[in-house]
Design a protein around this motif. Structure first.
Motif, PDB file in Angstrom:
ATOM      1  N   ASN A  28       0.806  -1.229   0.000  1.00  0.00           N
ATOM      2  CA  ASN A  28       0.000   0.000   0.000  1.00  0.00           C
ATOM      3  C   ASN A  28       0.836   1.274   0.000  1.00  0.00           C
ATOM      4  O   ASN A  28       0.309   2.354  -0.226  1.00  0.00           O
ATOM      5  N   SER A  29       2.125   1.173   0.321  1.00  0.00           N
ATOM      6  CA  SER A  29       2.994   2.352   0.203  1.00  0.00           C
ATOM      7  C   SER A  29       3.028   2.778  -1.260  1.00  0.00           C
ATOM      8  O   SER A  29       2.670   1.996  -2.155  1.00  0.00           O
ATOM      9  N   LYS A  30       3.524   3.983  -1.510  1.00  0.00           N
ATOM     10  CA  LYS A  30       3.657   4.445  -2.896  1.00  0.00           C
ATOM     11  C   LYS A  30       4.729   3.597  -3.599  1.00  0.00           C
ATOM     12  O   LYS A  30       5.863   3.507  -3.118  1.00  0.00           O
ATOM     13  N   VAL A  31       4.360   2.987  -4.701  1.00  0.00           N
ATOM     14  CA  VAL A  31       5.304   2.174  -5.463  1.00  0.00           C
ATOM     15  C   VAL A  31       5.716   2.944  -6.715  1.00  0.00           C
ATOM     16  O   VAL A  31       4.869   3.373  -7.504  1.00  0.00           O
ATOM     17  N   THR A  32       7.030   3.140  -6.875  1.00  0.00           N
ATOM     18  CA  THR A  32       7.544   3.745  -8.098  1.00  0.00           C
ATOM     19  C   THR A  32       8.426   2.719  -8.788  1.00  0.00           C
ATOM     20  O   THR A  32       8.893   1.759  -8.161  1.00  0.00           O
ATOM     21  N   VAL A  33       8.647   2.911 -10.070  1.00  0.00           N
ATOM     22  CA  VAL A  33       9.548   2.010 -10.790  1.00  0.00           C
ATOM     23  C   VAL A  33      10.542   2.847 -11.578  1.00  0.00           C
ATOM     24  O   VAL A  33      10.186   3.858 -12.185  1.00  0.00           O
ATOM     25  N   HIS A  34      11.798   2.439 -11.517  1.00  0.00           N
ATOM     26  CA  HIS A  34      12.844   3.129 -12.280  1.00  0.00           C
ATOM     27  C   HIS A  34      13.337   2.204 -13.389  1.00  0.00           C
ATOM     28  O   HIS A  34      13.756   1.074 -13.125  1.00  0.00           O
ATOM     29  N   ILE A  35      13.275   2.709 -14.612  1.00  0.00           N
ATOM     30  CA  ILE A  35      13.725   1.933 -15.780  1.00  0.00           C
ATOM     31  C   ILE A  35      14.631   2.837 -16.612  1.00  0.00           C
ATOM     32  O   ILE A  35      14.250   3.968 -16.923  1.00  0.00           O
ATOM     33  N   CYS A  36      15.815   2.343 -16.946  1.00  0.00           N
ATOM     34  CA  CYS A  36      16.748   3.205 -17.678  1.00  0.00           C
ATOM     35  C   CYS A  36      17.395   2.455 -18.834  1.00  0.00           C
ATOM     36  O   CYS A  36      17.347   1.238 -18.902  1.00  0.00           O
ATOM     37  N   TYR A  37      17.989   3.234 -19.742  1.00  0.00           N
ATOM     38  CA  TYR A  37      18.731   2.730 -20.893  1.00  0.00           C
ATOM     39  C   TYR A  37      17.912   1.719 -21.685  1.00  0.00           C
ATOM     40  O   TYR A  37      18.342   0.603 -21.974  1.00  0.00           O
ATOM     41  N   SER A  38      16.731   2.169 -21.993  1.00  0.00           N
ATOM     42  CA  SER A  38      15.815   1.346 -22.773  1.00  0.00           C
ATOM     43  C   SER A  38      16.287   1.290 -24.218  1.00  0.00           C
ATOM     44  O   SER A  38      16.410   2.337 -24.873  1.00  0.00           O
ATOM     45  N   GLY A  39      16.521   0.101 -24.696  1.00  0.00           N
ATOM     46  CA  GLY A  39      16.986  -0.045 -26.074  1.00  0.00           C
ATOM     47  C   GLY A  39      15.951   0.382 -27.096  1.00  0.00           C
ATOM     48  O   GLY A  39      16.282   0.728 -28.224  1.00  0.00           O
ATOM     49  N   ASP A  40      14.675   0.368 -26.710  1.00  0.00           N
ATOM     50  CA  ASP A  40      13.632   0.724 -27.672  1.00  0.00           C
ATOM     51  C   ASP A  40      12.957   2.058 -27.327  1.00  0.00           C
ATOM     52  O   ASP A  40      11.834   2.323 -27.772  1.00  0.00           O
ATOM     53  N   GLU A  41      13.663   2.877 -26.537  1.00  0.00           N
ATOM     54  CA  GLU A  41      13.121   4.189 -26.134  1.00  0.00           C
ATOM     55  C   GLU A  41      11.719   4.054 -25.544  1.00  0.00           C
ATOM     56  O   GLU A  41      10.824   4.852 -25.820  1.00  0.00           O
ATOM     57  N   TYR A  42      11.526   3.025 -24.772  1.00  0.00           N
ATOM     58  CA  TYR A  42      10.300   2.807 -23.998  1.00  0.00           C
ATOM     59  C   TYR A  42       9.057   2.510 -24.861  1.00  0.00           C
ATOM     60  O   TYR A  42       7.946   2.558 -24.354  1.00  0.00           O
TER      61      TYR A  42
END
Lengths: 331, 322
Positions: free
Chosen positions: A194-208
């Motif tokens: 229930n806490s705030k969940v964030t996600v970090h994603i970097c260096y995406s080969g397909d620009e997300y």
């Protein structure tokens, strides 16, 4: 007002590295406390809203937790790039949750900051993708076993009062064909949290491009993404000048109700972005997203590959850039 | 679409009686070399001693071709990108779907290099007279697609320029006594090969003319969609990653076939290589076949690379003795 955050790691001070070689356990632990404390003070003084301790106690985001999860043994180092290496683990038995490997560091941060603590926790998909699987020999089974472990860690941290849990998933878009599997693993890892969940994603080969259409199906309210690494360093708010931020158009289309962690600092260069460049990157995002309400500003990724002086200078300019952007946008 | 079929000189080949073996690409560094390179970024170590060990390991594994382990190559485009005009290594980018990164070749001007850039980076003195010398280079399409072009403005022109650049390297390798050249083609499964085919065929034709001897394309990471197109390319052999995805193969009467069955991305030791080789060759019938790695061994730690070489030796004995 636009909020700001760091993503996670900072380079360890040389005196900490020296102390870690000591056989005196008490001295080592004291050095880690000191480094955590100093990092927190520096990040607070710079003016960040969400802080952590620069991951001062961790070897790095993969090896540290893998050491604490049952079923793995290490298989020596392989290259990440140039002369940088990481120690890759072999899963040779059933994956097991042994203990909350972030408990002590979070307790220290919580006791030593008045800002909002945001703890980075490596996600299950990244653990899976960065490990050799000699046991399950099935990516789905391996992933879901790791999701259970991460779910236990997140649950413990929530019980300790962690308000923001940042799940680090740099490997999330490494295999665009596997995005549905990533989503399944991620959602299993945050189930019941229930806490705030964030996600970090970097260096995406397909620009997300594989990520964006799935934003609503991922059970996170915030996506901290990397853009500055792809961008020009020229000033301006045109799409040509801000060519590193093309994925914002997709975020506008698919990211309704989601918060964006806007990467405005390239962590792989010593170039210290001037406040005006950071301002323009933020203003461009405000233009595309038609407002600042979804935006939190951060570096592309953790700053551990930069010297501490450069990292803190970059973060200082980031705060100055936010203020400039707020003045222009009349926020 | 032009046809680039070559006239094949099949002396010494004929029907398959023996299956050969080789390992192409970048080998992993030992823990000792990792420590040295970690700490001496600006004073590169001498790679010769460690290379000598891997030359010997290949001989002990009874490989058909011996390749320099490329321990000094920080990615598949260097040393070419650091020793050529008009091109330089730039920022890092993820290498396809791996957790390994490469420095993006930045094209700032007409690219050009001297003939022996690649050959000079190899330890020619470690070859013995009886060794059959093999070298690996990036293929022109992969090199072009993974570069950042700030000069040519058209990918066709970049592919052509890469063809010329690599032809010079191929000529240098020929003069240094190499008899087999593997062109590494990881990009082929990720792009529309048809779209670039004519330009790619011209570039590879140029490389083949410069090298003269055996050229093998090796496709890896993902199966290539238009596999029949590959038969039109002017090369002597085709190699495939037989681990990742299911690469459909056609009957190959005029091309040698390299089967990437040694998994360079996994520490699991393959147990069924002989069975897989027999099953595949029963329907493909190439003039000659090899068992190889699927991807560079640099994705597994050094000691596992050594284990895989030994595994390959044992598998080849079973294949050729049964």
């Amino acid at each position: 007002m636009i909020k700001s955050q760091e993503i996670g790691s900072l380079k360890k001070p040389t005196w900490l590295l020296a102390s870690l070689k000591s056989e005196n356990v008490e001295e080592k632990e004291k050095a880690k406390d000191d480094a955590s404390y100093i990092n927190l003070r520096r990040l607070e003084d710079i003016g960040l809203d969400y802080v952590y301790d620069g991951e001062a106690r961790r070897i790095e985001m993969y090896e540290q937790p893998i050491r604490e999860i049952g079923g793995f043994i290490f298989a020596d180092r392989i290259r990440s790039w140039d002369n940088k290496y990481y120690r890759k683990a072999r899963c040779v038995d059933e994956v097991k949750y042994l203990r909350n490997y972030h408990k002590d560091e979070f307790a220290f941060v919580k006791a030593n900051t008045k800002r909002i603590p945001k703890i980075p926790v490596t996600g299950p998909y990244t653990f899976m993708d960065w490990s050799y699987d000699e046991h399950y020999r099935d990516r789905s089974l391996f992933l879901l076993a790791l999701s259970k472990v991460v779910n236990s860690v997140l649950g413990d941290l929530e019980a300790m009062g962690a308000p923001v849990l940042q799940v680090d998933e740099p490997a999330a878009t490494a295999h665009p064909d596997e995005m549905d599997l990533f989503v399944e693993g991620f959602n299993a890892a945050v189930r019941g949290i229930n806490s705030k969940v964030t996600v970090h994603i970097c260096y995406s080969g397909d620009e997300y491009t594989s990520l964006m259409p799935r934003l609503q199906s991922i059970h996170a309210s915030h996506f901290a993404l990397e853009f500055a690494n792809r961008d020009s360093t020229e000033l301006g708010v045109s799409s040509e000048m801000r060519r590193g931020y093309r994925a914002l158009e997709m975020f506008r289309e698919y990211g309704s109700g989601k918060e964006l962690g806007l990467g405005v600092i390239d962590v792989h260069t010593d170039f210290i972005e001037p406040p005006e460049l950071i301002r323009d990157r933020i203003l461009y995002a405000i233009k595309v997203l038609k407002g600042a309400s979804q935006i939190v500003v951060n570096p592309d990724c953790g700053l551990r590959t930069r010297s501490r002086d450069i990292a803190f200078s970059k973060l200082s300019n980031m705060i100055k850039g936010i203020k400039l952007a707020e003045e222009v946008a009349l926020l | 679409m032009r046809c680039y079929r070559l006239k094949f000189f099949r002396d010494n080949l004929g029907m398959i009686d023996m299956v050969g073996s080789y390992i192409f690409g970048i080998y992993p560094r030992s823990e000792k070399l990792i420590e040295i390179t970690r700490k001496r970024t600006y004073a590169p170590p001498d790679f010769e001693e460690e290379s000598r060990v891997l030359f010997d390991s290949q001989r002990e594994a009874e490989l058909t071709y011996i390749q320099d382990p490329l321990l000094s190559w920080d990615d598949m485009f260097r040393p070419i990108t650091v020793n050529s005009n008009g091109i330089k290594p730039d920022g890092i980018n993820r290498f396809f779907e791996t957790n390994t990164f490469y420095r993006v070749p930045l094209l700032e001007d007409d690219i050009d290099a001297k003939e022996g850039v690649s050959a000079r980076s190899l330890h020619l003195g470690l070859y013995k007279p009886e060794d059959k010398r093999m070298a690996s280079l990036p293929d022109p399409l992969t090199f072009a697609i993974l570069s950042k072009d700030e000069h040519y403005g058209d990918v066709s022109l970049v592919i052509a320029a890469m063809g010329e650049l690599l032809s010079k390297q191929a000529r240098g390798l020929n003069r240094a006594g190499f008899e087999t050249l593997v062109l590494k083609c990881p990009a082929y499964g990720f792009i529309d090969l048809k779209k670039h085919f004519d330009r790619v065929a011209e570039a590879i034709s140029s490389i083949k003319r410069a090298f003269i001897k055996k050229v093998i394309l090796h496709i890896y990471f993902k199966p290539v969609k238009d596999v029949e197109l590959l038969n039109e390319l002017p090369v002597d052999g085709l190699g495939f990653d037989m681990i990742n995805g299911s690469q459909p193969l056609r009957r190959m009467d005029n091309k040698e076939l390299a089967l990437g069955l040694v998994n360079g991305y996994s520490t699991v030791l393959e147990e069924n290589i002989p069975e897989r080789v027999k099953a595949i060759l029963g329907s493909i019938n190439p003039p000659r076949a090899y068992v190889t790695n699927n991807v560079d061994l640099e994705y597994i730690p050094y000691k596992f690379a050594i284990k895989k070489l030994d595994l390959l030796r044992k598998a080849m004995r079973r294949i050729n003795n049964d």
